[in-house]
Structures are given as C-alpha cells and as structure tokens.
Scaffold this active site. Sequence first.
Site, short mmCIF file in Angstrom:
data_model
loop_
_atom_site.label_atom_id
_atom_site.label_comp_id
_atom_site.label_asym_id
_atom_site.label_seq_id
_atom_site.Cartn_x
_atom_site.Cartn_y
_atom_site.Cartn_z
N VAL A 143 -90.49 -22.96 -57.26
CA VAL A 143 -91.92 -22.77 -57.43
C VAL A 143 -92.30 -21.33 -57.81
O VAL A 143 -93.48 -21.05 -58.03
CB VAL A 143 -92.73 -23.26 -56.20
CG1 VAL A 143 -92.62 -24.75 -56.03
CG2 VAL A 143 -92.30 -22.52 -54.93
N LYS B 165 -81.33 -23.12 -53.65
CA LYS B 165 -80.68 -24.30 -53.03
C LYS B 165 -79.38 -24.69 -53.75
O LYS B 165 -78.47 -25.26 -53.14
CB LYS B 165 -81.66 -25.47 -53.01
CG LYS B 165 -82.83 -25.22 -52.04
CD LYS B 165 -83.95 -26.23 -52.15
CE LYS B 165 -85.03 -25.92 -51.11
NZ LYS B 165 -86.36 -26.34 -51.43
N1 GLU Z 1 -89.87 -21.53 -50.20
C1 GLU Z 1 -90.47 -22.72 -50.74
C2 GLU Z 1 -90.71 -23.74 -49.66
O1 GLU Z 1 -89.91 -23.89 -48.82
C3 GLU Z 1 -89.59 -23.24 -51.82
C4 GLU Z 1 -90.25 -24.32 -52.58
C5 GLU Z 1 -89.60 -24.61 -53.91
O2 GLU Z 1 -89.34 -23.72 -54.71
O3 GLU Z 1 -89.38 -25.81 -54.12
O4 GLU Z 1 -91.69 -24.42 -49.61
#
Ligand code: GLU
Length: 314
Positions: free
Chosen positions: A268, A73
């Site tokens: 995560v 992100k």
């Molecule tokens: N791909 C995960 C989701 O969208 C990312 C979550 C994360 O790392 O915060 O839930």
Amino acid sequence: MTTVIDSPPLGPVLDDIVRTHRPRTERGSVPASIPHLAAPPFDRFGIAVATTEGEMFSAGDAGIPFSIQSISKVFTLAMALGADEQDSLWSRVLREPSGTAFNSLVQLEVEHGIPRNPFINPGALVVTDHLMESFPDGADHFVRFLAEQVGESAAGSGPYIDEAAAQNEFANGNRNLALAHFLKDFGNLRHPAQAVVESYTRQCSVMMTCEQTAKAGLFLARGGQGVSGSVVSRDQAKRICSIMLTCGMYDAAGEFAYRVGLPGKSGVGGGILIIVPGECSICVWSPRLDSKGNSLAGMAALADLTDRTGWSVF
Ligand code: GLU
C-alpha cells in the site's frame, strides 16, 4: 520462458514508460489507516529492472526510497522458508487466494486461525512469528538480509526502517493486533501478539528505492540464488513465485495475471515487485492506489512494459 520479442533497448523503453505513466493529475488514494503514506507527491513515479546478468536499468524516481509495506511479505516468506528445513510453516498457513480483504478478521474466525496465505496480514503475522524462532531480532535481521541482497548497508544509503512511521502505524494498528490475538487464541502464534505485530509493522516500514527493491528480489528470478549464495532452493523460489501470482495483488490477482501475466506483490506504499523468472526482477512505484490497494500508475505501467517486451510466464 518468453524473452524480449524484438529486443527494444530497455533504457529508452523505461524512459518512455515514465513519460507515459507518470500521473499528471491526482487520482487514487492512500489508506486512511496509515496517514504518512500520503506524504509523497502524487506524481512520483519510478521503475527499475535488475537483470539476472547483473545489469540495472531504471528511470524516473527509481532512486527515491518509498515504504515497501506488504512487499516485505515476499522477503519474510523467503527468509522463513530458507530457515525451515522441515517445511513446518505450511502446517500453519495455507496457499490459497483469500477472496477477502488482506486484513479481514472474518475468514480467520471461520477457518479456525489458519490464514489462507502468507500475503494477507494474518498469514504474514504467522510468518513473522515463525521467523522470530530463528531470528529473535526479527525486523533488524530482515533489514540486514535486504542490505546484503542490495549490497548497501543501512549505515550508508541502503534499506532502513522508518521508525517514526512504524511507531505511528503500530499505535493505530488495532486491527493487526486483533488478528494476532485471534491467531494466539487458536494456538497459531508462539510469541506475544504485541511483539509479533511490532516486528511485522517495522518490516512493513522498511524504506527502499525501486532499484534496491528490484535488486533484493533478484534471487527469485535466479532460482533462489542471492548475491552471496542460496536464499531459498529452486523449488521454493518457484513456489514463492506461484503464491505471488495467485495471492500477491490483494483482490486483483486475476486482473493482474490478465494484464501483466507475471508473479507480483504489491504494497500500500504504492510499490509493486514483479519477477520474470530467468530474466529479471522489476520494481515500479507510484504512491496513489486504486480501489483494490494496488498502485494505479504502477499497474498500468507494468501492463504496458510487459506488452512491449513480451515478458510473461504464459
Ligand atoms: N502495514 C500494512 C498493514 O499491515 C501493510 C498493508 C499492505 O501493504 O498490504 O496494514
């Protein structure tokens, strides 16, 4: 900017950080919604420091690729801002900590489809949608961007998308799809919900090593300057770091600011990217998470490293 207090040589410091913080017993968890994140053994631990002078220091499992998940992100935000001359993204997403879960539907409903910040899932979906205006092949363009910063292509040992993991997460991604449909209903998504979530999920499924992730984040420590020119302006780099500080660690941004005192973003998959403006970019990875979703060993290691070096923005 604070610099190294009494300049302990970084190589031996990192080796000692690995000795001290590599988990010896299994503690923590992985998210039930993304089962493949349980695959790496609990005692994996790597750390890498890429300096603005062009040096790389690393220790432990810093050369093993891991799933960057939400660290993506930071990079998608930078790419969206870099391509957004009017700063129009900021009419679609705010810059406030959310105080709720990163994938909460409730706040989005109450706040009429304007996500609190770009690092919670609805915010990242808006960023992805925004990015798809300039780069219709979103996630593939994202990988090319990372490969350029890292200096290694996906054809070699550079960043790549774990497509099977992405498919698996997408197939179980009902909550992200729900968020995207909500955004669409509020008029804050231009592309089809399905396409945006698919691109977002592939971005999250990028595999990079600690060394590569630290290198990829280096432009933020260098006022927006990437390996071959400006990624974002100096002002934008400052602002991305500010959002990392206030919103980058799920519901533990306050605790992280207290313990580490630097802008950070975790995922995560157990990775954390932190920026020491003007000095270096650091990535730590250890796959088991605390109750807030941040790497247990990674948090402890960064608190320790920043105490030893004196790195802080405070
Ligand atoms: N791909 C995960 C989701 O969208 C990312 C979550 C994360 O790392 O915060 O839930």
